[in-house]
Design a protein around this motif. Structure first.
Motif, PDB file in Angstrom:
ATOM      1  N   ASP A 130       4.738   5.921  -4.876  1.00  0.00           N
ATOM      2  CA  ASP A 130       4.864   5.909  -6.177  1.00  0.00           C
ATOM      3  C   ASP A 130       4.053   6.869  -7.014  1.00  0.00           C
ATOM      4  N   THR A 131       2.746   6.763  -6.646  1.00  0.00           N
ATOM      5  CA  THR A 131       1.743   7.565  -7.178  1.00  0.00           C
ATOM      6  C   THR A 131       2.036   9.136  -6.939  1.00  0.00           C
ATOM      7  N   TYR A 132       2.376   9.340  -5.625  1.00  0.00           N
ATOM      8  CA  TYR A 132       2.710  10.800  -5.098  1.00  0.00           C
ATOM      9  C   TYR A 132       3.938  11.305  -5.873  1.00  0.00           C
ATOM     10  N   SER A 133       4.838  10.431  -6.162  1.00  0.00           N
ATOM     11  CA  SER A 133       6.266  10.853  -6.721  1.00  0.00           C
ATOM     12  C   SER A 133       5.749  11.335  -8.202  1.00  0.00           C
ATOM     13  N   GLN A 134       4.916  10.396  -8.709  1.00  0.00           N
ATOM     14  CA  GLN A 134       4.591  10.751 -10.225  1.00  0.00           C
ATOM     15  C   GLN A 134       3.929  11.925 -10.311  1.00  0.00           C
ATOM     16  N   ALA A 135       2.891  12.217  -9.669  1.00  0.00           N
ATOM     17  CA  ALA A 135       2.102  13.630  -9.421  1.00  0.00           C
ATOM     18  C   ALA A 135       3.065  14.813  -9.272  1.00  0.00           C
TER      19      ALA A 135
ATOM     20  N   TYR B  88       0.827  -1.203  -0.093  1.00  0.00           N
ATOM     21  CA  TYR B  88       0.128  -0.098  -0.022  1.00  0.00           C
ATOM     22  C   TYR B  88       0.864   1.218  -0.161  1.00  0.00           C
ATOM     23  N   TRP B  89       2.079   1.243   0.823  1.00  0.00           N
ATOM     24  CA  TRP B  89       2.792   2.453   1.103  1.00  0.00           C
ATOM     25  C   TRP B  89       3.794   2.743  -0.267  1.00  0.00           C
ATOM     26  N   HIS B  90       4.235   1.530  -0.885  1.00  0.00           N
ATOM     27  CA  HIS B  90       4.614   1.709  -2.109  1.00  0.00           C
ATOM     28  C   HIS B  90       3.907   2.198  -3.178  1.00  0.00           C
ATOM     29  N   HIS B  91       2.735   1.831  -3.368  1.00  0.00           N
ATOM     30  CA  HIS B  91       1.912   2.520  -4.391  1.00  0.00           C
ATOM     31  C   HIS B  91       1.620   3.766  -4.124  1.00  0.00           C
ATOM     32  N   TRP B  92       1.328   4.103  -2.818  1.00  0.00           N
ATOM     33  CA  TRP B  92       0.946   5.485  -2.529  1.00  0.00           C
ATOM     34  C   TRP B  92       2.224   6.531  -2.779  1.00  0.00           C
TER      35      TRP B  92
ATOM     36  N   ARG C 215       4.996  15.509 -12.248  1.00  0.00           N
ATOM     37  CA  ARG C 215       4.154  16.183 -13.190  1.00  0.00           C
ATOM     38  C   ARG C 215       3.973  17.549 -13.039  1.00  0.00           C
TER      39      ARG C 215
END
Length: 125
Positions: free
Chosen positions: A112-117, A106-110, A120
């Motif tokens: 990664d999503t935060y880093s990509q945002a 869950y934290w890895h997904h969070w 951008r």
């Protein structure tokens, strides 16, 4: 695997309303526990156990079989009057706990999503 409440619980009562199955029980004052027959780790409702997610101590609610709850919360050397002896004992214990805990997907997904945002946003400016 049900969760359990450790000695780190500060009795903030946040977990009582966060638990979707009502598994968290109290004696009405400062003692809390999780009914293992009712705890389902919030599976089917949330991606992460809500008692764990809302706990301000970050170690008040832990998986019952994770081994984390069995680690003593303080040792004799941590209660020592020598500041540095206590500091190193606490540091050693915390590092051992960190090495023993598996990282949640869950934290890895969070992250990664935060880093990509964030990337951008940085490239948009």
């Amino acid at each position: 695997m049900p969760y359990t409440i450790t000695q780190s619980c500060i009795g903030c009562r946040r977990c009582l309303s966060a638990c979707p199955t009502g598994a968290i029980q109290t004696d009405g004052s400062t003692k809390f526990w999780i009914a293992s027959d009712r705890c389902n780790q919030c599976q089917g409702t949330y991606g992460v156990a809500q008692c764990w997610a809302i706990c301000p101590t970050n170690e008040g609610c832990v998986p019952l079989t994770s081994g984390v709850a069995a680690v003593p919360l303080s040792s004799a050397s941590e209660r020592s009057p020598d500041y540095w002896e206590a500091w190193f004992a606490t540091y050693t214990r915390m590092v051992a706990r960190l090495r023993g805990v598996q990282e949640s997907s869950y934290w890895h997904h969070w992250f990664d999503t935060y880093s990509q945002a964030l990337k951008r946003l940085q490239t948009a400016h």
